[in-house]
Scaffold this motif. Sequence first.
Motif, mmCIF file in Angstrom:
data_model
loop_
_atom_site.group_PDB
_atom_site.id
_atom_site.type_symbol
_atom_site.label_atom_id
_atom_site.label_comp_id
_atom_site.label_asym_id
_atom_site.label_seq_id
_atom_site.Cartn_x
_atom_site.Cartn_y
_atom_site.Cartn_z
ATOM 1 N N LEU A 129 1.815 7.267 -6.460
ATOM 2 C CA LEU A 129 0.958 8.295 -6.827
ATOM 3 C C LEU A 129 1.519 9.507 -6.466
ATOM 4 O O LEU A 129 1.170 10.638 -7.345
ATOM 5 C CB LEU A 129 -0.330 7.998 -6.004
ATOM 6 N N LEU A 130 1.988 9.829 -5.319
ATOM 7 C CA LEU A 130 2.633 11.019 -4.830
ATOM 8 C C LEU A 130 4.032 11.741 -5.473
ATOM 9 O O LEU A 130 3.958 12.921 -5.427
ATOM 10 C CB LEU A 130 2.968 10.862 -3.170
ATOM 11 N N VAL A 146 -6.254 10.131 -4.524
ATOM 12 C CA VAL A 146 -5.855 9.209 -3.670
ATOM 13 C C VAL A 146 -7.140 8.175 -3.548
ATOM 14 O O VAL A 146 -7.220 6.911 -3.184
ATOM 15 C CB VAL A 146 -5.559 9.793 -2.345
ATOM 16 N N LEU A 147 -8.373 8.821 -3.522
ATOM 17 C CA LEU A 147 -9.745 7.934 -3.734
ATOM 18 C C LEU A 147 -9.706 6.930 -4.731
ATOM 19 O O LEU A 147 -10.191 5.948 -4.778
ATOM 20 C CB LEU A 147 -10.781 9.179 -3.684
ATOM 21 N N MET A 205 0.912 -1.208 -0.058
ATOM 22 C CA MET A 205 -0.032 0.015 -0.135
ATOM 23 C C MET A 205 0.944 1.307 -0.220
ATOM 24 O O MET A 205 0.552 2.119 -0.641
ATOM 25 C CB MET A 205 -0.909 0.072 1.155
ATOM 26 N N GLU A 206 1.894 1.061 0.671
ATOM 27 C CA GLU A 206 2.830 2.374 0.794
ATOM 28 C C GLU A 206 3.506 2.580 -0.506
ATOM 29 O O GLU A 206 3.702 3.728 -0.994
ATOM 30 C CB GLU A 206 3.736 2.388 1.916
ATOM 31 N N PHE A 207 3.942 1.503 -1.021
ATOM 32 C CA PHE A 207 4.326 1.883 -2.540
ATOM 33 C C PHE A 207 3.487 2.625 -3.649
ATOM 34 O O PHE A 207 3.934 3.249 -4.485
ATOM 35 C CB PHE A 207 5.009 0.278 -3.131
ATOM 36 N N ARG A 208 2.208 1.854 -3.571
ATOM 37 C CA ARG A 208 1.347 2.447 -4.356
ATOM 38 C C ARG A 208 1.222 3.985 -4.026
ATOM 39 O O ARG A 208 1.058 4.744 -5.055
ATOM 40 C CB ARG A 208 -0.148 1.670 -4.355
ATOM 41 N N PRO A 244 5.232 9.521 1.330
ATOM 42 C CA PRO A 244 3.852 9.257 2.122
ATOM 43 C C PRO A 244 4.234 9.973 3.267
ATOM 44 O O PRO A 244 3.225 10.508 3.732
ATOM 45 C CB PRO A 244 4.179 7.712 2.015
ATOM 46 N N PRO A 245 5.231 10.007 4.221
ATOM 47 C CA PRO A 245 5.566 10.709 5.286
ATOM 48 C C PRO A 245 4.961 12.148 5.120
ATOM 49 O O PRO A 245 4.569 12.744 6.171
ATOM 50 C CB PRO A 245 6.980 10.380 5.967
#
Length: 149
Positions: free
Chosen positions: A39-40, A124-125, A32-35, A47-48
């Motif tokens: 995206l970011l 994100v949604l 999930m963090e990789f995805r 992510p952080p």
Amino acid sequence: MSPSIEDDIRQKTFHSEHQRLVINLLYTAHWMEFRLGRLLRPFGLTPPQFNLLRILRGQHPAPATIALLTERMIDKSSNASRLVDKLEKKRLVKRTVCPLNRRAVDVVITPSGLALLKKLDQAVLDDEEVLHALPAAEARAASDFLDKM
């Protein structure tokens, strides 16, 4: 049949069902963090950093201290001070000396930070659509189970 943790990591057996659960949780969290990271990336965020901006948006218009950010961050190993430095350079947050305690620092999200999060909200949604294969009741039960752990 959907893939299992055994398929994904090519391991046939585990010491116990508890070990299988731990490995599955870690694997899924990293997936999930990789995805999210993918995206970011086009927005220049990690992510952080995204997590910190979302905390600040939740606090807005009230400021947050570094201690509050550290306490509320998902990844407790992240250095909130360093993340604030990076976000300040991008003009997404503003840091000021707290008027009540000159040793403390107040951090607020800037209008640019709020605008960036607004852009990211739908992306994100959309990315979370992958979870919609799980009915809402099962998602709630899984979340409740994780709370129980």
